[in-house]
Scaffold this motif. Sequence first.
Motif, short mmCIF file in Angstrom:
data_model
loop_
_atom_site.label_atom_id
_atom_site.label_comp_id
_atom_site.label_asym_id
_atom_site.label_seq_id
_atom_site.Cartn_x
_atom_site.Cartn_y
_atom_site.Cartn_z
N UNK A 163 38.40 32.43 32.80
CA UNK A 163 39.23 32.66 33.99
C UNK A 163 38.51 33.52 35.02
N UNK A 164 37.46 34.23 34.58
CA UNK A 164 36.65 35.01 35.52
C UNK A 164 36.02 34.15 36.60
N UNK A 165 35.85 32.86 36.31
CA UNK A 165 35.19 31.95 37.25
C UNK A 165 36.16 31.38 38.28
N UNK A 166 37.45 31.67 38.12
CA UNK A 166 38.45 31.09 38.99
C UNK A 166 39.00 32.12 39.97
N UNK A 167 39.64 31.62 41.04
CA UNK A 167 40.06 32.49 42.14
C UNK A 167 41.46 33.06 41.98
N UNK A 168 42.40 32.23 41.53
CA UNK A 168 43.79 32.64 41.40
C UNK A 168 44.37 32.17 40.08
N UNK A 169 45.33 32.92 39.59
CA UNK A 169 46.10 32.52 38.40
C UNK A 169 47.54 32.32 38.85
N UNK A 170 48.15 31.24 38.38
CA UNK A 170 49.57 31.01 38.68
C UNK A 170 50.31 30.82 37.36
N UNK A 171 51.36 31.62 37.15
CA UNK A 171 52.16 31.55 35.93
C UNK A 171 53.56 31.08 36.29
#
Length: 307
Positions: A163-171
Motif C-alpha cells: 500500500x506504500x506504492x499507492x496514493x489513497x486508501x478508501x474503506x
Amino acid sequence: MKLIKPKFWQTKNFISFILYPLSLATYLINISKLLLIKKRFAIKTICIGNIFVGGTGKTSLAIEINELLNNKFKTIFIKKKYKNQVDEINLLRNKGEIILSNNRENALLTASKKNFEVAILDDGLQQKNICYDLKIVCFNSEDALGNEFMLPAGPLRENVNAINKYDLIFINGERKNYKLLTKLKSINKKLRIFEGKYKPLNLKKFNLNKKYLMFCGIGNPHEFEKTLVKYKFDICEKIIFPDHHKLTKIELKELKDKAKKGNFTIVTTEKDFFRLSKIERKNIKFLKIKLEINDKKNFQKTLISKL
C-alpha cells in the motif's frame, strides 16, 4: 472472478499455514511485474483497485469519482472486458461514457484520441506497466485484510506493505474498523485514508412489514445483508452465490418457489437484478444503493490536486 471467499482466509489457521508456501508464487509474480517498463499516457488516469480479492466497492467508488469530476473534466470509464462482469459494465454505462477493451493500454490511447481528459479505470492496479496519475486501493471494513496472507493462503493479491506504492486508501462499510485503520497507519503514517458507506435510494418502494428472502452473487454479500438489517428488513432466508454468478433457470425457479412457500418478498442487489432478463425479474425487487463518501469535499479536492 467467480468465487465465494473461503472462511480460512479470515484467520491464520491450519489450512492457511499449509498453503502459505504457495504464496511465494504470488510474491514472485508481483516482483517480476515491478521490472516492467512503465508507460505514461496523455490522458490523466485514476485507477481504482484492490489488493484484497473481490467485494471492496471499486465500481461504486468509480461512479462517485466520476460524479465529483465530470463538471470540471471530460471523463470516461475504462473497464477491461470480462464476460462475467456485464453487471458492473451496465452500472458504469448508465453513469457515463465507457470504453470496454481487452487491453487497457489501447483503451487509454482511444480515450486520448477522443479528447477525454480523465480516464477512471475500474480495476487495474495489478497491471504494473501503466503509470497511473492516481492509484486508489479499496478495502471493506468487515473483511479488512483477512489473515494478511497472500493468495492462495489468504485473500491478498500483494503483500500488505504494497500500500506504500499507492496514493489513497478508501474503506467502505457499515462499521468503522479501528483495527484496520491502525494497521494501515502503522505501515505509513502519511497515508491518506477516506471512508464511506452505502445508502439506499429506493427504500420507499419496500414494505418493511413483510418478510424477505435475500439473494445475491457479489464479492461481499455480508455487507449487503448488513445494509438490509440496518434499514429494518426482516430477512427470513438468505442465499449466497459466487461473485458475478448468473442464475440458472433451475436456481431461479427454486428461489421463487421458496419465496412463494414462505410468503417472502425476494430482494437482491442492483447488480444481481440486472443480470436477469426482463421476464426473469418478475416478483423480484432490488435495493438501489449509493456510496456515500465521508468528507466528500476534501476527497474531491484531493482528487483534483492529483490531476
